[in-house]
Motif scaffolding. Structure first.
Motif, PDB file in Angstrom:
ATOM      1  N   GLU A 155      77.429 -89.661  -1.167  1.00  0.00           N
ATOM      2  CA  GLU A 155      78.371 -88.525  -0.826  1.00  0.00           C
ATOM      3  C   GLU A 155      77.809 -87.023  -0.232  1.00  0.00           C
ATOM      4  O   GLU A 155      78.125 -86.712   0.659  1.00  0.00           O
ATOM      5  N   ASP A 156      76.384 -87.127  -0.874  1.00  0.00           N
ATOM      6  CA  ASP A 156      75.543 -85.974  -0.253  1.00  0.00           C
ATOM      7  C   ASP A 156      75.295 -86.103   1.184  1.00  0.00           C
ATOM      8  O   ASP A 156      75.021 -85.073   1.819  1.00  0.00           O
ATOM      9  N   ALA A 157      75.021 -87.447   1.665  1.00  0.00           N
ATOM     10  CA  ALA A 157      74.784 -87.721   3.237  1.00  0.00           C
ATOM     11  C   ALA A 157      75.874 -87.367   3.764  1.00  0.00           C
ATOM     12  O   ALA A 157      75.728 -86.728   4.870  1.00  0.00           O
ATOM     13  N   LEU A 158      77.055 -87.488   3.271  1.00  0.00           N
ATOM     14  CA  LEU A 158      78.123 -87.168   4.209  1.00  0.00           C
ATOM     15  C   LEU A 158      78.271 -85.900   4.540  1.00  0.00           C
ATOM     16  O   LEU A 158      79.011 -85.566   5.497  1.00  0.00           O
ATOM     17  N   THR A 159      78.008 -85.049   3.625  1.00  0.00           N
ATOM     18  CA  THR A 159      78.396 -83.650   3.624  1.00  0.00           C
ATOM     19  C   THR A 159      76.996 -82.900   4.184  1.00  0.00           C
ATOM     20  O   THR A 159      76.899 -81.584   4.073  1.00  0.00           O
ATOM     21  N   ALA A 160      76.009 -83.595   4.423  1.00  0.00           N
ATOM     22  CA  ALA A 160      74.635 -83.057   4.728  1.00  0.00           C
ATOM     23  C   ALA A 160      74.726 -82.199   5.941  1.00  0.00           C
ATOM     24  O   ALA A 160      75.749 -82.072   6.616  1.00  0.00           O
ATOM     25  N   ASN A 161      73.669 -81.622   6.617  1.00  0.00           N
ATOM     26  CA  ASN A 161      73.621 -81.132   7.840  1.00  0.00           C
ATOM     27  C   ASN A 161      73.106 -82.161   8.836  1.00  0.00           C
ATOM     28  O   ASN A 161      72.409 -82.689   8.773  1.00  0.00           O
ATOM     29  N   TYR A 162      74.251 -82.252   9.657  1.00  0.00           N
ATOM     30  CA  TYR A 162      73.971 -83.305  10.975  1.00  0.00           C
ATOM     31  C   TYR A 162      74.804 -82.853  12.034  1.00  0.00           C
ATOM     32  O   TYR A 162      75.760 -82.028  11.947  1.00  0.00           O
ATOM     33  N   ASP A 163      74.761 -83.606  13.281  1.00  0.00           N
ATOM     34  CA  ASP A 163      75.413 -83.206  14.288  1.00  0.00           C
ATOM     35  C   ASP A 163      76.544 -84.667  14.562  1.00  0.00           C
ATOM     36  O   ASP A 163      77.565 -84.233  14.979  1.00  0.00           O
ATOM     37  N   VAL A 164      75.850 -85.445  14.402  1.00  0.00           N
ATOM     38  CA  VAL A 164      76.502 -86.757  14.582  1.00  0.00           C
ATOM     39  C   VAL A 164      76.419 -87.783  13.556  1.00  0.00           C
ATOM     40  O   VAL A 164      75.521 -87.913  12.670  1.00  0.00           O
ATOM     41  N   LEU A 165      77.791 -88.081  12.927  1.00  0.00           N
ATOM     42  CA  LEU A 165      77.597 -89.168  11.797  1.00  0.00           C
ATOM     43  C   LEU A 165      77.625 -90.743  12.365  1.00  0.00           C
ATOM     44  O   LEU A 165      78.322 -91.005  13.344  1.00  0.00           O
ATOM     45  N   VAL A 166      76.958 -91.527  12.139  1.00  0.00           N
ATOM     46  CA  VAL A 166      76.751 -92.802  12.482  1.00  0.00           C
ATOM     47  C   VAL A 166      77.099 -93.705  11.411  1.00  0.00           C
ATOM     48  O   VAL A 166      76.520 -93.778  10.259  1.00  0.00           O
ATOM     49  N   GLU A 167      78.495 -94.229  11.916  1.00  0.00           N
ATOM     50  CA  GLU A 167      78.968 -94.939  10.537  1.00  0.00           C
ATOM     51  C   GLU A 167      78.613 -96.487  10.827  1.00  0.00           C
ATOM     52  O   GLU A 167      79.184 -97.222  11.836  1.00  0.00           O
ATOM     53  N   ALA A 168      77.801 -97.051   9.986  1.00  0.00           N
ATOM     54  CA  ALA A 168      77.514 -98.446  10.088  1.00  0.00           C
ATOM     55  C   ALA A 168      77.720 -99.379   9.068  1.00  0.00           C
ATOM     56  O   ALA A 168      76.916-100.024   8.739  1.00  0.00           O
ATOM     57  N   THR A 169      78.709 -98.863   8.234  1.00  0.00           N
ATOM     58  CA  THR A 169      79.192 -99.601   6.998  1.00  0.00           C
ATOM     59  C   THR A 169      79.525-100.850   7.430  1.00  0.00           C
ATOM     60  O   THR A 169      80.226-100.941   8.498  1.00  0.00           O
ATOM     61  N   PRO A 170      79.721-102.009   6.392  1.00  0.00           N
ATOM     62  CA  PRO A 170      80.397-103.139   6.903  1.00  0.00           C
ATOM     63  C   PRO A 170      81.894-103.114   7.217  1.00  0.00           C
ATOM     64  O   PRO A 170      82.677-102.015   6.581  1.00  0.00           O
ATOM     65  N   THR A 171      82.385-103.740   8.239  1.00  0.00           N
ATOM     66  CA  THR A 171      83.793-103.426   8.915  1.00  0.00           C
ATOM     67  C   THR A 171      84.569-104.179   7.595  1.00  0.00           C
ATOM     68  O   THR A 171      84.461-105.023   7.324  1.00  0.00           O
ATOM     69  N   THR A 172      85.710-103.236   7.423  1.00  0.00           N
ATOM     70  CA  THR A 172      86.772-103.767   6.479  1.00  0.00           C
ATOM     71  C   THR A 172      88.121-103.837   7.350  1.00  0.00           C
ATOM     72  O   THR A 172      88.367-102.947   8.389  1.00  0.00           O
ATOM     73  N   LEU A 173      88.945-104.686   6.873  1.00  0.00           N
ATOM     74  CA  LEU A 173      90.180-105.036   7.605  1.00  0.00           C
ATOM     75  C   LEU A 173      90.950-103.950   6.661  1.00  0.00           C
ATOM     76  O   LEU A 173      91.066-103.450   5.757  1.00  0.00           O
TER      77      LEU A 173
END
Lengths: 177, 315
Positions: free
Chosen positions: B63-81
């Protein structure tokens, strides 16, 4: 595909003749004298149209130019030309069917396809590597009227679904580049 | 740009590895269990090594990564349906903080496209997803350049595993099971190849293209696609095709608002019959005829290069 007008093609002409002696010969003469090559004549003697005419189906070969001349000459001679579609079967498509083809009666499958569409089966190759009791595959070439490919495919899909056969359809666009 | 990379599989790992080459800094990196966060840039090699060795990337909470300091979130978790979670939630959170999102995960744009677009409209952030269709190939950006309105159809080979199996069956006269086992040995097919061979993966890509092409804002999901796989294609069917100068390929087609995936007969030497794992996409344009784009449709560094191209577009 070539656009050349010199290419010889097969045509089917449907005529309605008056039931009088010499009528058939009179109908064939303009075909021969205008450069058409007669392939077959189907004379439905017992089948009379509502107007009392006898339908005759003539298959012939000619270049597109000469074919136009033949139809004109027939009409000039007072022959009733009912159908002179450019070519009756102008589009071809190939499909592959796999599954228990033989056990599900292959000839019944084929006549099903022919009956439910305007398509006609022009070529068939069967491959049954494990013998006819096991799953086999068939490549079927169909000729359809111009613009009727989708309709023919829909009919094939239905027969395949009914008999639980695997259908591999052609990519009708885009595959040629 | 500062990147937060979620997902530490082949694609996420490659993004972390290559980001520096493209002039970006990874400030957060997470897998499903762990995270590493550093506003000055994480130590990429260390995190990747730890992932290989211990199965975690760091000591922080994901969760810390999601709310950290960044400009772009790269979402590369496995594809779910279906609900496309947790990917969709990550997109929602990042856009809520007015950050950009670059997707490698197909789920959010294949299953919940309209919602993603709504969230984007309410945010200062932008969502890009080039990597979701055709790996390294610039499919979506080309469609965007041409303007979706001037593209009437898109068709192509969008799954390398299925293409490898079909082309190898055809070339060697081998049956499906044999070639699948071989593909698994070579690492071309996964241990569970279901989504590749049953057409689902190609269909998800087709659905994403359909969403991009939809003029009236109509939304497509996997359920709208007509999907058939290659599991029951027999060697004898391929042989018969070959005798006629043809072959069989798993083709995805997007035309007139319909998405269709299935094995189709194509001329053996047609552009749409690539061999091996190669992918190809053919765009039918209104004024420029057919345009073919081919290349590597999968793989860590390949897909990561598409992700990083999207990041570059956001600069």
């Amino acid at each position: 595909m070539s656009d050349s007008t010199e290419e010889v093609r097969a045509y089917t002409v449907r005529l309605e003749l008056v039931d009088e002696p010499g009528e058939l010969l009179r109908a064939l003469e303009p075909i021969a004298s205008n450069g058409g090559n007669l392939l077959s004549i189907f004379h439905e003697r017992g089948n009379v149209t509502p107007r009392g005419h006898i339908p005759v189906e003539v298959d012939l070969e000619a270049t597109p130019d000469r074919f136009e001349g033949i139809v004109d000459a027939l009409r000039e001679a007072g022959i009733n030309v009912i159908q002179a579609g450019a070519e009756r079967y102008s589009e071809a498509l190939t499909i592959v069917l796999s599954g228990h083809l033989v056990n599900t009666d292959l000839s019944d499958t084929l006549s099903h396809i022919q009956e439910s569409t305007s398509a006609t089966v022009t070529d068939l190759s069967l491959s049954a590597p494990e013998g006819t009791e096991d799953a086999s595959s068939a490549r079927i070439r169909l000729a359809t009227e111009e613009g009727a490919v989708e309709e023919a495919l829909a009919a094939v899909r239905e027969v395949a679904a009914e008999k639980d056969l695997r259908l591999i359809e052609p990519l009708t666009v885009g595959g040629d580049v | 740009m500062r990147l937060a990379v979620l997902g530490a599989g082949a694609v996420g790992g490659s993004v972390v590895e290559l980001a520096g080459d493209y002039g970006h800094t990874v400030t957060a990196f997470a897998d499903s269990q762990s995270a590493v966060v550093d506003a000055d840039g994480i130590e990429a090699d260390g995190a990747l090594e730890r992932k290989r060795r211990d199965g975690i990337v760091g000591d922080a909470d994901p969760e810390d990564a999601l709310t950290a300091n960044y400009d772009v979130l790269v979402e590369a978790t496995p594809t779910t349906l279906g609900d496309a979670q947790p990917g969709f939630g990550h997109v929602e959170t990042a856009l809520g903080m007015d950050r950009h999102v670059v997707l490698a995960n197909k789920g959010p744009v294949a299953e919940r496209f309209a919602e993603v677009r709504e969230l984007e409209a309410d945010s200062e952030g932008t969502v890009l997803f080039e990597a979701t269709v055709g790996g390294a190939m610039p499919v979506l950006s080309t469609i965007d350049d041409f303007d979706p309105e001037h593209i009437s159809a898109v068709r192509g080979v969008l799954n390398g595993t299925a293409n490898f199996i079909l082309s190898r069956m055809s070339a060697e006269g081998l049956d499906y099971e044999h070639v699948l086992a071989e593909a698994q040995d070579l690492g071309v097919a996964e241990a569970d190849p279901t989504f590749d061979v049953d057409g689902t993966d190609a269909a998800l890509k087709g659905v994403i293209v359909a969403n991009v092409l939809a003029e009236d804002g109509e939304e497509y999901t996997l359920e709208d696609a007509d999907v058939e796989g290659i599991q029951d294609i027999t060697g004898s069917a391929l042989e018969l095709a070959q005798e006629d100068g043809q072959t069989v390929r798993l083709i995805a087609e997007v035309t007139d608002g319909a998405v269709r995936v299935g094995p189709r007969l194509v001329p053996e030497h047609a552009a749409l019959a690539p061999t091996g794992t190669r992918n190809i996409v053919q765009l039918e344009t209104d004024h420029a005829g057919r345009l073919n784009i081919s290349g590597r449709g999968a793989g860590g560094p390949e897909t990561a290069s598409a992700v990083l191209a999207d990041v570059g577009r956001l600069e």
